[in-house]
Write an enzyme that holds these catalytic residues in place. Structure first.
Site, PDB file in Angstrom:
ATOM      1  N   LYS A 113       0.833  -1.215   0.000  1.00 33.95           N
ATOM      2  CA  LYS A 113       0.000   0.000   0.000  1.00 33.95           C
ATOM      3  C   LYS A 113       0.859   1.254   0.000  1.00 33.95           C
ATOM      4  CE  LYS A 113      -4.316  -1.465   0.269  1.00 33.95           C
ATOM      5  NZ  LYS A 113      -5.047  -1.728  -0.909  1.00 33.95           N
ATOM      6  N   LYS A 196      -2.693 -10.886  -8.757  1.00 36.02           N
ATOM      7  CA  LYS A 196      -3.927 -11.622  -8.481  1.00 36.02           C
ATOM      8  C   LYS A 196      -5.156 -10.860  -8.982  1.00 36.02           C
ATOM      9  CE  LYS A 196      -4.574  -9.584  -3.985  1.00 36.02           C
ATOM     10  NZ  LYS A 196      -5.155  -9.632  -2.676  1.00 36.02           N
ATOM     11  N   LYS A 199     -10.288  -6.391  -6.648  1.00 31.89           N
ATOM     12  CA  LYS A 199     -11.492  -5.581  -6.830  1.00 31.89           C
ATOM     13  C   LYS A 199     -11.193  -4.291  -7.575  1.00 31.89           C
ATOM     14  CE  LYS A 199     -13.588  -7.059  -2.496  1.00 31.89           C
ATOM     15  NZ  LYS A 199     -12.635  -6.700  -1.425  1.00 31.89           N
TER      16      LYS A 199
HETATM   17  P1  TYM Z   1     -10.683  -8.867   0.576  1.00 34.30           P
HETATM   18  O1  TYM Z   1     -11.908  -8.052   0.610  1.00 34.30           O
HETATM   19  O2  TYM Z   1      -9.504  -8.360  -0.180  1.00 34.30           O
HETATM   20  O3  TYM Z   1     -11.002 -10.298  -0.012  1.00 34.30           O
HETATM   21  C1  TYM Z   1     -12.049 -11.095   0.501  1.00 34.30           C
HETATM   22  C2  TYM Z   1     -11.638 -12.563   0.475  1.00 34.30           C
HETATM   23  O4  TYM Z   1     -11.309 -12.968  -0.863  1.00 34.30           O
HETATM   24  C3  TYM Z   1      -9.997 -13.556  -0.881  1.00 34.30           C
HETATM   25  N1  TYM Z   1      -9.333 -13.199  -2.161  1.00 34.30           N
HETATM   26  C4  TYM Z   1      -8.781 -14.082  -3.004  1.00 34.30           C
HETATM   27  N2  TYM Z   1      -8.648 -15.416  -2.945  1.00 34.30           N
HETATM   28  C5  TYM Z   1      -8.035 -16.027  -3.991  1.00 34.30           C
HETATM   29  N3  TYM Z   1      -7.564 -15.374  -5.094  1.00 34.30           N
HETATM   30  C6  TYM Z   1      -7.678 -14.018  -5.187  1.00 34.30           C
HETATM   31  N4  TYM Z   1      -7.254 -13.383  -6.281  1.00 34.30           N
HETATM   32  C7  TYM Z   1      -8.299 -13.312  -4.103  1.00 34.30           C
HETATM   33  N5  TYM Z   1      -8.580 -12.003  -3.873  1.00 34.30           N
HETATM   34  C8  TYM Z   1      -9.214 -11.955  -2.676  1.00 34.30           C
HETATM   35  C9  TYM Z   1      -9.290 -12.951   0.309  1.00 34.30           C
HETATM   36  O5  TYM Z   1      -8.232 -13.776   0.741  1.00 34.30           O
HETATM   37  C10 TYM Z   1     -10.395 -12.846   1.328  1.00 34.30           C
HETATM   38  O6  TYM Z   1     -10.579 -14.073   2.007  1.00 34.30           O
HETATM   39  N6  TYM Z   1      -8.510  -8.201   5.019  1.00 34.30           N
HETATM   40  C11 TYM Z   1      -9.588  -8.887   4.335  1.00 34.30           C
HETATM   41  C12 TYM Z   1     -10.960  -8.568   4.906  1.00 34.30           C
HETATM   42  C13 TYM Z   1     -11.086  -8.834   6.350  1.00 34.30           C
HETATM   43  C14 TYM Z   1     -11.134 -10.087   6.996  1.00 34.30           C
HETATM   44  C15 TYM Z   1     -11.284  -9.801   8.384  1.00 34.30           C
HETATM   45  C16 TYM Z   1     -11.079 -11.409   6.564  1.00 34.30           C
HETATM   46  C17 TYM Z   1     -11.197  -7.870   7.304  1.00 34.30           C
HETATM   47  N7  TYM Z   1     -11.315  -8.461   8.524  1.00 34.30           N
HETATM   48  C18 TYM Z   1     -11.369 -10.822   9.332  1.00 34.30           C
HETATM   49  C19 TYM Z   1     -11.156 -12.417   7.512  1.00 34.30           C
HETATM   50  C20 TYM Z   1     -11.312 -12.140   8.875  1.00 34.30           C
HETATM   51  C21 TYM Z   1      -9.571  -8.463   2.890  1.00 34.30           C
HETATM   52  O7  TYM Z   1      -9.061  -7.447   2.546  1.00 34.30           O
HETATM   53  O8  TYM Z   1     -10.249  -9.286   2.053  1.00 34.30           O
END
Ligand code: TYM
Length: 333
Positions: A113, A196, A199
């Site tokens: 970031k 990867k 979003k």
């Molecule tokens: P976020 O919003 O980036 O993504 C949500 C979930 O999707 C998974 N993910 C992927 N898995 C495989 N390949 C990809 N290209 C890919 N992109 C995203 C992420 O691993 C995630 O499981 N920090 C977290 C959100 C969060 C969270 C938490 C998760 C906040 N608090 C507590 C678990 C527990 C995040 O940014 O996910």
């Protein structure tokens, strides 16, 4: 026997994609029957990138709708917005006292970031893993279904849990661990082979759950390939392995094996494989997209889901905060 506690969240920073589905949501849906599940929209986490206030609600509602359209059953799980649970920021504050600047600065997602948005390196970004730990520990969860990119954050959650236990009580917080049904972590790469699926980046090489049929076809036909293998049983470059992974996740086993054998025998035709993948992907995404669009039309229904989700998530959050306050000596009355 009481059910094991599961927590996971998705940031409301844009449209959900195949990585979110296969890395996370698919596991949520499989876990919802046997576990005590808390799933939430991480709207506070999304504030680190300063979203426009007028976009926030729609982004949150879309994440809710896309989760339900993917098979999440709100009768079985608590689905809520992070900002509806005031105990989460309270625990975040407590855990911040146990988190050190040095360790937070070393987190790879923080370093990324800093590189991506050098003009906005705010304290929320630095303490992102602390808030994430609070999300998990607030329910004293043991299982966290997330993609590979979140593994390091989970390690930090375990560290903070152990640090709290050591300081105040031996076993108040259990250790949370990454959970997934297949041993291998799913990581869906961008179709241009560059990083990867995400979003907000690589949007033309990311397949979103809201993409129309023709958009999906176009993106897949443009996916990066090469000349094909020259020797039998060659190892696949990662962007080819990614196409095979997507085929495995969406096509029948016969079709997958047919293309895999063609690859092994060096007579793969990527144009044909992509056409096949495009049609399987269209058939996979269409029902999710249509259901999510339908759900988003009824904002009152989504508000009700969020309200009921928060009501289900508050009792265990309150119990954790009361327990933590007591252990820390914050109990004056
Ligand atoms: P976020 O919003 O980036 O993504 C949500 C979930 O999707 C998974 N993910 C992927 N898995 C495989 N390949 C990809 N290209 C890919 N992109 C995203 C992420 O691993 C995630 O499981 N920090 C977290 C959100 C969060 C969270 C938490 C998760 C906040 N608090 C507590 C678990 C527990 C995040 O940014 O996910």
């Amino acid at each position: 026997m009481s059910k094991e506690i599961v927590v996971s969240g998705i940031r409301s920073t844009g449209y959900l994609h195949l990585g979110n589905y296969f890395g996370a949501i698919q596991n949520y849906v499989k876990m919802q029957n046997e576990h005590n599940c808390y799933f939430f929209v991480a709207d506070y986490h999304s504030l680190t990138t300063h979203p426009d206030p007028k976009d926030l609600k729609q982004n949150v509602f879309r994440v809710v709708a896309e989760n339900i359209a993917s098979g999440l059953d709100t009768e079985k799980v608590a689905l809520y917005a992070q900002s509806d649970i005031p105990e989460i920021p309270e625990l975040y504050l407590m855990l911040n006292m146990l988190a050190y600047k040095g360790e937070l600065e070393k987190v790879p997602t923080f370093k990324d970031k800093v590189r991506l948005q050098p003009e906005n390196v705010n304290a929320g970004l630095l303490t992102y893993p602390v808030l994430m730990s609070a999300d998990i520990l607030i329910h004293r969860a043991t299982k966290v279904p997330v993609g590979k990119d979140q593994e390091q954050h989970l390690e930090m959650a375990r560290n903070f849990a152990n640090r709290f236990n050591k300081r105040y009580n031996d076993e108040f917080f259990p250790e949370p661990h990454v959970f997934r049904f297949n041993k291998e972590a799913v990581r869906i790469m961008s179709l241009d082979g560059d990083g990867k699926m995400s979003k907000s980046e690589n949007v033309n090489a990311t397949i979103y759950l809201s993409d129309g049929d023709d958009v999906i076809r176009k993106k897949i036909m443009k996916a990066k390939t090469d000349q094909g293998p020259h020797e039998p049983n060659s190892e696949m470059p990662d962007f080819i392995a990614n196409l095979f992974l997507l085929l495995k996740l969406t096509a029948t086993e016969d079709i997958y094996n047919q293309y895999l054998n063609a690859y092994k025998d060096c007579n793969i035709r990527y144009g044909d494989m992509k056409k096949q993948l495009a049609e399987d992907m269209v058939a996979f995404v269409r029902p999710i997209r249509e259901k999510a669009a339908e759900l988003q039309k009824d904002e009152d229904a989504i508000r009700k889901i969020l309200k009921e989700g928060a009501e289900k998530a508050r009792p265990s959050s309150i119990a954790t905060i009361e327990g933590a306050r007591k252990l820390m000596g914050i109990n004056y009355y």
